[in-house]
Design a protein around this motif. Structure first.
Motif, PDB file in Angstrom:
ATOM      1  N   ALA A  13       0.841  -1.198   0.000  1.00  0.00           N
ATOM      2  CA  ALA A  13       0.000   0.000   0.000  1.00  0.00           C
ATOM      3  C   ALA A  13       0.879   1.252   0.000  1.00  0.00           C
ATOM      4  CB  ALA A  13      -0.904   0.000   1.225  1.00  0.00           C
ATOM      5  N   PRO A  14       0.425   2.342  -0.651  1.00  0.00           N
ATOM      6  CA  PRO A  14       1.234   3.577  -0.714  1.00  0.00           C
ATOM      7  C   PRO A  14       1.186   4.346   0.610  1.00  0.00           C
ATOM      8  CG  PRO A  14      -0.830   3.894  -1.856  1.00  0.00           C
ATOM      9  CD  PRO A  14      -0.811   2.461  -1.428  1.00  0.00           C
ATOM     10  N   SER A  15       1.734   3.720   1.664  1.00  0.00           N
ATOM     11  CA  SER A  15       1.761   4.369   2.974  1.00  0.00           C
ATOM     12  C   SER A  15       3.204   4.552   3.406  1.00  0.00           C
ATOM     13  CB  SER A  15       1.011   3.509   3.993  1.00  0.00           C
ATOM     14  OG  SER A  15       1.604   2.221   4.088  1.00  0.00           O
ATOM     15  N   ASN A  16       3.393   5.217   4.522  1.00  0.00           N
ATOM     16  CA  ASN A  16       4.756   5.457   5.023  1.00  0.00           C
ATOM     17  C   ASN A  16       4.823   4.975   6.478  1.00  0.00           C
ATOM     18  OD1 ASN A  16       7.375   6.291   5.155  1.00  0.00           O
ATOM     19  ND2 ASN A  16       6.896   8.478   5.429  1.00  0.00           N
ATOM     20  N   PRO A  17       5.519   3.890   6.779  1.00  0.00           N
ATOM     21  CA  PRO A  17       6.235   3.023   5.840  1.00  0.00           C
ATOM     22  C   PRO A  17       5.260   2.154   5.042  1.00  0.00           C
ATOM     23  CG  PRO A  17       6.323   2.108   8.043  1.00  0.00           C
ATOM     24  CD  PRO A  17       5.639   3.432   8.176  1.00  0.00           C
ATOM     25  N   PRO A  18       5.693   1.628   3.881  1.00  0.00           N
ATOM     26  CA  PRO A  18       4.800   0.790   3.068  1.00  0.00           C
ATOM     27  C   PRO A  18       4.395  -0.477   3.825  1.00  0.00           C
ATOM     28  CG  PRO A  18       6.717   1.487   1.804  1.00  0.00           C
ATOM     29  CD  PRO A  18       6.998   1.833   3.229  1.00  0.00           C
ATOM     30  N   ARG A  19       3.131  -0.824   3.701  1.00  0.00           N
ATOM     31  CA  ARG A  19       2.606  -2.034   4.319  1.00  0.00           C
ATOM     32  C   ARG A  19       2.086  -2.968   3.229  1.00  0.00           C
ATOM     33  NH1 ARG A  19      -1.062   0.197   9.387  1.00  0.00           N
ATOM     34  NH2 ARG A  19       0.669   0.690  10.810  1.00  0.00           N
ATOM     35  N   PRO A  20       2.201  -4.274   3.452  1.00  0.00           N
ATOM     36  CA  PRO A  20       1.650  -5.213   2.467  1.00  0.00           C
ATOM     37  C   PRO A  20       0.143  -5.022   2.317  1.00  0.00           C
ATOM     38  CG  PRO A  20       3.136  -6.336   3.979  1.00  0.00           C
ATOM     39  CD  PRO A  20       2.928  -4.962   4.531  1.00  0.00           C
ATOM     40  N   ALA A  21      -0.328  -5.226   1.103  1.00  0.00           N
ATOM     41  CA  ALA A  21      -1.759  -5.064   0.844  1.00  0.00           C
ATOM     42  C   ALA A  21      -2.578  -6.040   1.683  1.00  0.00           C
ATOM     43  CB  ALA A  21      -2.034  -5.281  -0.647  1.00  0.00           C
ATOM     44  N   ILE A  22      -2.045  -7.238   1.931  1.00  0.00           N
ATOM     45  CA  ILE A  22      -2.774  -8.226   2.732  1.00  0.00           C
ATOM     46  C   ILE A  22      -3.015  -7.689   4.139  1.00  0.00           C
ATOM     47  CG2 ILE A  22      -2.640 -10.547   3.712  1.00  0.00           C
ATOM     48  CD1 ILE A  22      -0.988 -11.351   1.287  1.00  0.00           C
ATOM     49  N   VAL A  23      -1.998  -7.063   4.739  1.00  0.00           N
ATOM     50  CA  VAL A  23      -2.130  -6.528   6.093  1.00  0.00           C
ATOM     51  C   VAL A  23      -3.166  -5.406   6.116  1.00  0.00           C
ATOM     52  CG1 VAL A  23      -0.906  -5.317   7.926  1.00  0.00           C
ATOM     53  CG2 VAL A  23       0.211  -7.196   6.720  1.00  0.00           C
ATOM     54  N   VAL A  24      -3.131  -4.528   5.110  1.00  0.00           N
ATOM     55  CA  VAL A  24      -4.090  -3.422   5.061  1.00  0.00           C
ATOM     56  C   VAL A  24      -5.510  -3.958   4.941  1.00  0.00           C
ATOM     57  CG1 VAL A  24      -4.803  -1.390   3.743  1.00  0.00           C
ATOM     58  CG2 VAL A  24      -2.374  -1.864   4.080  1.00  0.00           C
ATOM     59  N   LEU A  25      -5.702  -4.986   4.122  1.00  0.00           N
ATOM     60  CA  LEU A  25      -7.042  -5.557   3.963  1.00  0.00           C
ATOM     61  C   LEU A  25      -7.511  -6.238   5.244  1.00  0.00           C
ATOM     62  CD1 LEU A  25      -6.741  -7.028   0.351  1.00  0.00           C
ATOM     63  CD2 LEU A  25      -7.996  -5.007   1.055  1.00  0.00           C
ATOM     64  N   LEU A  26      -6.608  -6.963   5.913  1.00  0.00           N
ATOM     65  CA  LEU A  26      -6.995  -7.625   7.157  1.00  0.00           C
ATOM     66  C   LEU A  26      -7.361  -6.612   8.243  1.00  0.00           C
ATOM     67  CD1 LEU A  26      -4.470 -10.607   7.395  1.00  0.00           C
ATOM     68  CD2 LEU A  26      -6.894 -10.689   6.863  1.00  0.00           C
ATOM     69  N   MET A  27      -6.705  -5.470   8.222  1.00  0.00           N
ATOM     70  CA  MET A  27      -7.077  -4.424   9.175  1.00  0.00           C
ATOM     71  C   MET A  27      -8.526  -3.977   8.948  1.00  0.00           C
ATOM     72  SD  MET A  27      -3.538  -2.193   9.116  1.00  0.00           S
ATOM     73  CE  MET A  27      -4.116  -0.936  10.239  1.00  0.00           C
ATOM     74  N   SER A  28      -8.958  -3.933   7.690  1.00  0.00           N
ATOM     75  CA  SER A  28     -10.353  -3.581   7.401  1.00  0.00           C
ATOM     76  C   SER A  28     -11.297  -4.703   7.818  1.00  0.00           C
ATOM     77  CB  SER A  28     -10.531  -3.289   5.905  1.00  0.00           C
ATOM     78  OG  SER A  28      -9.702  -2.215   5.508  1.00  0.00           O
ATOM     79  N   MET A  29     -10.850  -5.952   7.693  1.00  0.00           N
ATOM     80  CA  MET A  29     -11.721  -7.088   8.002  1.00  0.00           C
ATOM     81  C   MET A  29     -12.046  -7.159   9.497  1.00  0.00           C
ATOM     82  SD  MET A  29     -11.101 -11.150   7.281  1.00  0.00           S
ATOM     83  CE  MET A  29     -10.058 -11.345   8.731  1.00  0.00           C
ATOM     84  N   VAL A  30     -11.070  -6.881  10.348  1.00  0.00           N
ATOM     85  CA  VAL A  30     -11.285  -7.007  11.791  1.00  0.00           C
ATOM     86  C   VAL A  30     -11.736  -5.690  12.414  1.00  0.00           C
ATOM     87  CG1 VAL A  30      -9.623  -8.885  11.974  1.00  0.00           C
ATOM     88  CG2 VAL A  30      -8.835  -6.537  12.268  1.00  0.00           C
ATOM     89  N   ASN A  31     -11.977  -4.687  11.580  1.00  0.00           N
ATOM     90  CA  ASN A  31     -12.453  -3.398  12.077  1.00  0.00           C
ATOM     91  C   ASN A  31     -13.969  -3.373  11.983  1.00  0.00           C
ATOM     92  OD1 ASN A  31     -12.937  -0.766  12.782  1.00  0.00           O
ATOM     93  ND2 ASN A  31     -11.585   0.132  11.228  1.00  0.00           N
ATOM     94  N   GLU A  32     -14.652  -3.346  13.134  1.00  0.00           N
ATOM     95  CA  GLU A  32     -16.105  -3.455  13.146  1.00  0.00           C
ATOM     96  C   GLU A  32     -16.790  -2.206  12.592  1.00  0.00           C
ATOM     97  OE1 GLU A  32     -17.775  -3.380  17.158  1.00  0.00           O
ATOM     98  OE2 GLU A  32     -15.711  -3.161  17.877  1.00  0.00           O
ATOM     99  N   ARG A  33     -16.050  -1.112  12.409  1.00  0.00           N
ATOM    100  CA  ARG A  33     -16.646   0.099  11.852  1.00  0.00           C
ATOM    101  C   ARG A  33     -16.715   0.085  10.331  1.00  0.00           C
ATOM    102  NH1 ARG A  33     -12.984   4.432  14.919  1.00  0.00           N
ATOM    103  NH2 ARG A  33     -11.472   2.808  14.408  1.00  0.00           N
ATOM    104  N   GLN A  34     -16.046  -0.865   9.694  1.00  0.00           N
ATOM    105  CA  GLN A  34     -16.094  -0.958   8.234  1.00  0.00           C
ATOM    106  C   GLN A  34     -17.421  -1.571   7.785  1.00  0.00           C
ATOM    107  OE1 GLN A  34     -14.028   0.195   6.035  1.00  0.00           O
ATOM    108  NE2 GLN A  34     -12.384   0.849   7.424  1.00  0.00           N
ATOM    109  N   PRO A  35     -17.865  -1.253   6.554  1.00  0.00           N
ATOM    110  CA  PRO A  35     -19.127  -1.839   6.059  1.00  0.00           C
ATOM    111  C   PRO A  35     -19.055  -3.372   6.009  1.00  0.00           C
ATOM    112  CG  PRO A  35     -18.422  -0.016   4.660  1.00  0.00           C
ATOM    113  CD  PRO A  35     -17.295  -0.289   5.596  1.00  0.00           C
ATOM    114  N   PHE A  36     -20.203  -3.991   6.221  1.00  0.00           N
ATOM    115  CA  PHE A  36     -20.269  -5.447   6.287  1.00  0.00           C
ATOM    116  C   PHE A  36     -19.846  -6.102   4.963  1.00  0.00           C
ATOM    117  CE2 PHE A  36     -23.018  -9.239   5.586  1.00  0.00           C
ATOM    118  CZ  PHE A  36     -22.371 -10.091   6.457  1.00  0.00           C
ATOM    119  N   VAL A  37     -20.326  -5.544   3.838  1.00  0.00           N
ATOM    120  CA  VAL A  37     -19.993  -6.141   2.533  1.00  0.00           C
ATOM    121  C   VAL A  37     -18.495  -6.026   2.258  1.00  0.00           C
ATOM    122  CG1 VAL A  37     -22.268  -5.881   1.520  1.00  0.00           C
ATOM    123  CG2 VAL A  37     -20.664  -3.972   1.424  1.00  0.00           C
TER     124      VAL A  37
END
Length: 963
Positions: free
Chosen positions: A356-380
Motif C-alpha cells: 500500500a502507498p503508505s509510510n512506511p509501506p505495508r503489504p496489501a494483505i495486512v491493510v485488507l486484514l485491518m479492514s476485516m477485523v475493524n467493526e466500523r467498516q461496512p459489512f460487505v
C-alpha cells in the motif's frame, strides 16, 4: 386527410361513434382501399389510436397490419406506420400502465399479442427481412418491435430466429449502422436475443461481436462513457457467462488485453459520476465472469495467466490501493482481485508482493486484514476482504506458511513498529466483536486447509494472556474462550477452526486431548437438551469429538479410541451422538454456504458457515459415524490393513524408485554412447586431417628431394664429397621409411575406428530393445558399462597414438624446415674470391652439363623402373593365372582318378559274372550233348570269346590312355 378529420370529428361529435367502430372503419379502409395514400392515412390513424386503445387496435387491426407489411414493402412510410402500431400493441409501457392503473389482465396483453404474432413463424421471418432495409423509418421501428417480441416471449422468438436462414447475421449488421440510435437499439436487441441461449450466443460471438462491442466501448470513452457502454458490457456478459466456448474464443482472440484501459481511473479528484460507477461495476463483473470458480479449472487458469501477463491484475491492484474510490467499487474490485488470484500461484505471489502507498509501506494483505477485523467498516467490505484472503490461500501452501510464520515466536517483530497478518488474526480472534471473531477464525482455518505442516507449526504459537501469568498455546486459548459461553457466532467460528485444525493431524488431536477439561466440556455440551439455537453448537461439538476419535493415534492412554467410544456410549448414547452430528448438515444456512466459495450474506447474523468447512463436514460425517459404531476388533483389523497397505505401498515405491534409477542409468548410458560417438566422429575427422597433412608433407618432401638432388649435383662440382647440403642419403631413406610407416599406422587406426563404430552401433541396438525384467536390464547395464569402459580405453589408446603421430609430424616438419634453410643457404653462397670469371663460367657450364646428364639418366631410370613395375605386375598376373590353371587341373586329375577307380571295380565285377556264365554254358552244353542235341564247335565259341576279350581289352586301353 379529409377522411382522418371526418373520423376524428365523428369520434368527438357524439357517443354513437365508439372507439371500436372507428377502429373497425379504419381497418376496413386498410383492407379495401386501392389507393396507397388512403391505406397510409388509415394506418397512421391506427398508430395514433394504438397507445390509448391498445386492446381494440390489437384485436381488430393486427391481421391487416401484417398484410400491409407483406404487400406494401415498396412504400417505406406505410411500413414504418405499421411497425410502430404493432410495437404499441405488443410492448408494455410501464409508465402508461401506472398512469392508467391497468389490471393484471391488461399487463398480459403484450405476451398475448406476441403469441398471436409469432403463431405464424413467417411473421418473424418477414420482420427479419424488413431489417435489411436501410431506411430509418423502417429499420428503427423494426428493431424496437423485434426487441419487444423477445422481451415478451424470448425462448419462442429465439428459436424462430435461430432456424431462420441468416437471421442472426442480419441482426449483427445493426452494430455497424452509422446512425447511433439504431446501433444502440441494436445492442438492446442483441441483449434480449442472447439471453439464456447458448447456441445464439456462439453464433453472435463468431459473427465478430467481441471486436465490434469493444470498438464501441473504446469510442464511447471506456468507463467514462454513457449508458451505451453499460449496454455493450451487459451484452458481453450475456455472451460470456456460463459459455466456455465463447470464453475460450475471447481469450484466444487477445480480447482480455483490451480490457486493461477500462480500469485507468485517473486522478482521485476527477470525480466519480453515477454512470462511471455503474460502468466500472459491470466491467469488474465481466472480469469475474472469465475467472469464476464455477468455470472449468483449465479455462480459469488460462484467463488468470493472460490477465497477469497483460497487466490487468496490476491495474486492479492499483485501484485496490488507491484513495477516493467509491465503497461499492472498492468492494467489487476486492472480489474481482480475489477470483483473479484464486488457485493460481503466479498471481498469488504477485498479490503477496503488493504494498500500500503508505509510510512506511505495508503489504496489501495486512491493510485488507485491518479492514476485516475493524467493526466500523461496512459489512460487505469485510466479507469481500475475507473472500480475498481465502482466495489468496487457496491451494497456496507457500502463502499459508508465510501467514502462519508471522505467528511464530522467532518471526514476531519485537520492536512493535509493524503489525503482521498473524497478529491481526489473533486480535480479531479474541476481540469483543463476534463478526471479527468469526472472520478471523475462518481466515486462520484457511491458512491450515489441507496443510499438515502448518497445523503442526501452529501448535507452537504461544500467547501472553495477562501480566504475571505464563503464556498459553493458541489451541488452549481457543478452547478457553469456547468454554466461557460467548456468542453463538464466536463459538461456531472457533469450533470450525478447531475442526479444521485437528482433522488429518494426530499430533494436534493429542495436544487437544492432553487438556483434561476439553473432553468433559464437549460431552457436557452434546448431552444437554438445549434450544434450537444451541443445536448447531452441539452438532459442531459432536463433530470435534468425532474428529478426536477418528484421527486419534492412541498415544494418550486415558483418551484412547475405545475409551472415548465408551464415554460417548455411557454419557451421550451413540444414537443421540449421531443425531446431534446430523444437526450441522440439516441447518438452513449450511446448503446456502455450500453453493459458492464467496461469503455472500445479506446481514451478519446469516454469517454462520464457511464454504470450505461444508466440504469438510460432508467428508467427515460418514467416516465418523462408521468409527463410532466400529468395535475394537474392527479397529485393529483396519489398522492391520492400513499397515499392510502401507507396506505394500512402500514396496511399490521401492520398485518404482528402482525402475526410475534404472531409467536414469539407461539415459546416462545413452548419453555416454552419444558422447562417445561424437568423440569418435571428432577423432575420425582429426585422423582425416592428419592424413591430408601427411600427404601434403609427403608432396613437400618429394619436392624438396628433387631440389636437394639438383643441389647435390651442383655441389658435386665444387666438392667431391658424398654429403648433400649437410644431409646424408641414409638419413633421407630413413625419413622416407618413417613416412611410409606413419601412413600404414594411419590406415590401421582408420580400420580400428571403423570397428569401434560397429561396436557402438551394436550397443545402440541393444539399448533400443528394453529388457523383459529387472535382472535382464541390470545384466544389460553391466555389459554395456564394460563395453563402454573398453571403448573409452581404446579411444584413449587411439588418442595417444594420434598424439605420437602429431609429434612425429611436427618433427618431420622441423626437419623439412631445416632442409629448406640449408637449401636457401646453399643457393645464396657466392663463388670463391680467388677464382676468375672465366673459370667460374666454365665450371658453371660443366655443372649444367652434368646436371642435364643426371636429369636425363634420372628420366631413363624412372622409365626403366616404370617398365620393371609393369613387367612385375604382368608377371604377377601370369603367376596368378598359372596358379588358377594348376588348381583347375588338380581338381580334374582328382576327378579322373576317382572315375578310374570306379571303372576298375565294375570291370572286376563283370569278369566274375563272365566266369560264372562260362561255367553255366559249359554245363548246359554237356547236358545238350548228353541229350543228343547238336552243339557248335568249340573253336567258334572260342573265337567269339576271343573277339569279345579283344573288345574288352580295347575298352580298357581307352580308359587307361590319358593316365
Amino acid at each position: 386527410m379529409n377522411f382522418l378529420r371526418g373520423v376524428m370529428g365523428g369520434q368527438s361529435a357524439g357517443p354513437q361513434h365508439t372507439e371500436a367502430e372507428t377502429i373497425q372503419k379504419l381497418c376496413d379502409r386498410v383492407a379495401s382501399s386501392t389507393l396507397l395514400d388512403d391505406r397510409r392515412n388509415a394506418v397512421r390513424a391506427l398508430k395514433s389510436l394504438s397507445k390509448k386503445y391498445r386492446l381494440e387496435v390489437g384485436i381488430q387491426a393486427m391481421e391487416h397490419l401484417i398484410h400491409v407489411l407483406q404487400t406494401d414493402r415498396s412504400d417505406s412510410e406505410i411500413i414504418g406506420y405499421a411497425l410502430d402500431t404493432l410495437y404499441n400493441i405488443i410492448s408494455n409501457d410501464e409508465e402508461e400502465e401506472v398512469e392508467e392503473n391497468s389490471t393484471r389482465q391488461s399487463e398480459d396483453l403484450g405476451s398475448q399479442f406476441t403469441e398471436i404474432f409469432i403463431k405464424q413463424p413467417e411473421n418473424v421471418t418477414l420482420l427479419l427481412s424488413l431489417l435489411e432495409e436501410f431506411d430509418f423509418h423502417v429499420r428503427w421501428p423494426g428493431v424496437k418491435l423485434l426487441t419487444s417480441l423477445l422481451k415478451q416471449l424470448g425462448p419462442q422468438v429465439q428459436q424462430i430466429i435461430l432456424v431462420s436462414p441468416m437471421g442472426v447475421s442480419r441482426l449483427m449488421d445493426l452494430l455497424a449502422d452509422s446512425r447511433e440510435v439504431i446501433r444502440n437499439d441494436g445492442v438492446l436487441l442483441l441483449q434480449a436475443l442472447t439471453r439464456s441461449n447458448g447456441a445464439i450466443q456462439k453464433i453472435v460471438a463468431f459473427e465478430n461481436a467481441f471486436e465490434r462491442l469493444l470498438d464501441i466501448i473504446t469510442e464511447e470513452g471506456n468507463s467514462d462513457g454513457g449508458i451505451v457502454v453499460e449496454d455493450c458490457l451487459i451484452l458481453l456478459q450475456n455472451l460470456l457467462k456460463n459459455n466456455n466456448s465463447n470464453q475460450n474464443f475471447f481469450k484466444e482472440g487477445s480480447y482480455i488485453q483490451r480490457m486493461k484501459p477500462w480500469f485507468h481511473v485517473g486522478d482521485e479528484n476527477s470525480g466519480w459520476s453515477a454512470q462511471k460507477v455503474t460502468n466500472l461495476h459491470v466491467m469488474l463483473q465481466l472480469v469475474r465472469v472469465l475467472v469464476s470458480p464455477t468455470n472449468p479449472p483449465g479455462a480459469t487458469s488460462s484467463c488468470q495467466k493472460a490477465m497477469f501477463q497483460c497487466g490487468l491484475l496490476q491495474q486492479l491492484c492499483t485501484i485496490l490501493m488507491a484513495t477516493g474510490v467509491p465503497a461499492d467499487i472498492l468492494t467489487e474490485t476486492i472480489n474481482t482481485v480475489s477470483e483473479v488470484i484464486r488457485g493460481y500461484q503466479v498471481n498469488q505471489d504477485y498479490f503477496a508482493s503488493v504494498n500500500a502507498p503508505s509510510n512506511p509501506p505495508r503489504p496489501a494483505i495486512v491493510v485488507l486484514l485491518m479492514s476485516m477485523v475493524n467493526e466500523r467498516q461496512p459489512f460487505v467490505l469485510r466479507c469481500a476482504v475475507l473472500y480475498c484472503f481465502q482466495c489468496f490461500l487457496y491451494k497456496n501452501q507457500k502463502g499459508q506458511g508465510e501467514i502462519v510464520s508471522t505467528l511464530l515466536p522467532s518471526t514476531i517483530d519485537a520492536t512493535g513498529n509493524s503489525v503482521s497478518a498473524g497478529q491481526l488474526l489473533c486480535g480479531g480472534l479474541f476481540s469483543t466483536d463476534s463478526l471479527s471473531n468469526w472472520c478471523a477464525a475462518v481466515a486462520l482455518a484457511h491458512a491450515l486447509q489441507e496443510n499438515a505442516t502448518q497445523k503442526e507449526q501452529l501448535l507452537r504459537v504461544q500467547l501472553a494472556t495477562s501480566i504475571g501469568n505464563p503464556p498459553v498455546s493458541l489451541l488452549q486459548q481457543c478452547t478457553n474462550i469456547l468454554s466461557q459461553g460467548s456468542k453463538i457466532q464466536t463459538r461456531v467460528g472457533l469450533l470450525m477452526l478447531l475442526c479444521t485444525w485437528l482433522s488429518n493431524c494426530p499430533i494436534a488431536v493429542t495436544h487437544f486431548l492432553h487438556n483434561s477439561a476439553n473432553v468433559p466440556f464437549l460431552t457436557g455440551q452434546i448431552a444437554e437438551n438445549l434450544g434450537e439455537e444451541e443445536q448447531l453448537v452441539q452438532g459442531l461439538c459432536a463433530l470435534l469429538l468425532g474428529i478426536s476419535i477418528y484421527f486419534n493415534d492412541n498415544s494418550l492412554e486415558s483418551y484412547m479410541k475405545e475409551k472415548l467410544k465408551q464415554l460417548i456410549e455411557k454419557r451421550i448414547g451413540k444414537e443421540n451422538f449421531i443425531e446431534k452430528l446430523g444437526f450441522i448438515s440439516k441447518h438452513e444456512l449450511y446448503s446456502r454456504a455450500s453453493q459458492k466459495p464467496q461469503p455472500n450474506f445479506p446481514s451478519p447474523e446469516y454469517m454462520i458457515f464457511d464454504h470450505e468447512f461444508t466440504k469438510l463436514v460432508k467428508e467427515l460425517e460418514g467416516v465418523i459415524t462408521k468409527a463410532i459404531y466400529k468395535s475394537s476388533e474392527e479397529d485393529k483389523k483396519e489398522e492391520e490393513v492400513k499397515k499392510t497397505l502401507e507396506q505394500h505401498d512402500s514396496i511399490v515405491t521401492h520398485y518404482k524408485n528402482m525402475i526410475r534409477e534404472q531409467d536414469l542409468q539407461l539415459e546416462e548410458l545413452k548419453q555416454q554412447i552419444s558422447t562417445l560417438k561424437c568423440q569418435n566422429e571428432q577423432l575420425q575427422t582429426a585422423v582425416t586431417q592428419q592424413v591430408s597433412q601427411i600427404q601434403q608433407h609427403k608432396d613437400q618432401y618429394n619436392l624438396l628431394k628433387v631440389q636437394l638432388g639438383k643441389d647435390n649435383q651442383h655441389q658435386g662440382s665444387y666438392s667431391d664429397g658424398t654429403q648433400v647440403n649437410g644431409v646424408q642419403p641414409e638419413e633421407v631413406g630413413r625419413l622416407r621409411e618413417e613416412i611410409e610407416e606413419l601412413k600404414s599406422n594411419q590406415e590401421l587406426l582408420q580400420s580400428q575406428l571403423a570397428e569401434k563404430d560397429s561396436v557402438i552401433e551394436n550397443l545402440k541396438s541393444s539399448q533400443a530393445s528394453p529388457g523383459t525384467n529387472e535382472e535382464s536390464s541390470a545384466t544389460a547395464s553391466a555389459r554395456d558399462s564394460e563395453q563402454i569402459a573398453e571403448l573409452k580405453q581404446e579411444l584413449a589408446t587411439l588418442k595417444s597414438q594420434l598424439n605420437s603421430q602429431s609429434v612425429e609430424i611436427t618433427r618431420l616438419q622441423t626437419e623439412k624446415q631445416e632442409l629448406l634453410r640449408k637449401t636457401e643457404t646453399f643457393a645464396k653462397s657466392a663463388p670463391a674470391p680467388g677464382e676468375s670469371e672465366a673459370g667460374t663460367a666454365a665450371k658453371t657450364a660443366d655443372v649444367e652439363g652434368r646436371l642435364s646428364a643426371l636429369l636425363q639418366e634420372t628420366k631413363e631410370l624412372k622409365k626403366e623402373v616404370q617398365a620393371l613395375s609393369e613387367e612385375r605386375s604382368a608377371a604377377r598376373e601370369q603367376l596368378a593365372a598359372s596358379s588358377s590353371t594348376i588348381a583347375i587341373l588338380q581338381n580334374e586329375k582328382s576327378k579322373l582318378e576317382m572315375d578310374v577307380t570306379d571303372s576298375r571295380k565294375e570291370q572286376d565285377d563283370l569278369l566274375v559274372l563272365l566266369a560264372d556264365q562260362d561255367q553255366k554254358i559249359f554245363a548246359l552244353k554237356n547236358k545238350l550233348k548228353e541229350l543228343g542235341h547238336p552243339v557248335e564247335e568249340e573253336d567258334e565259341l572260342e573265337s567269339g570269346d576271343q573277339d569279345d576279350e579283344e573288345d574288352e581289352d580295347e575298352d580298357d586301353g581307352k580308359d587307361q590312355g590319358p593316365i
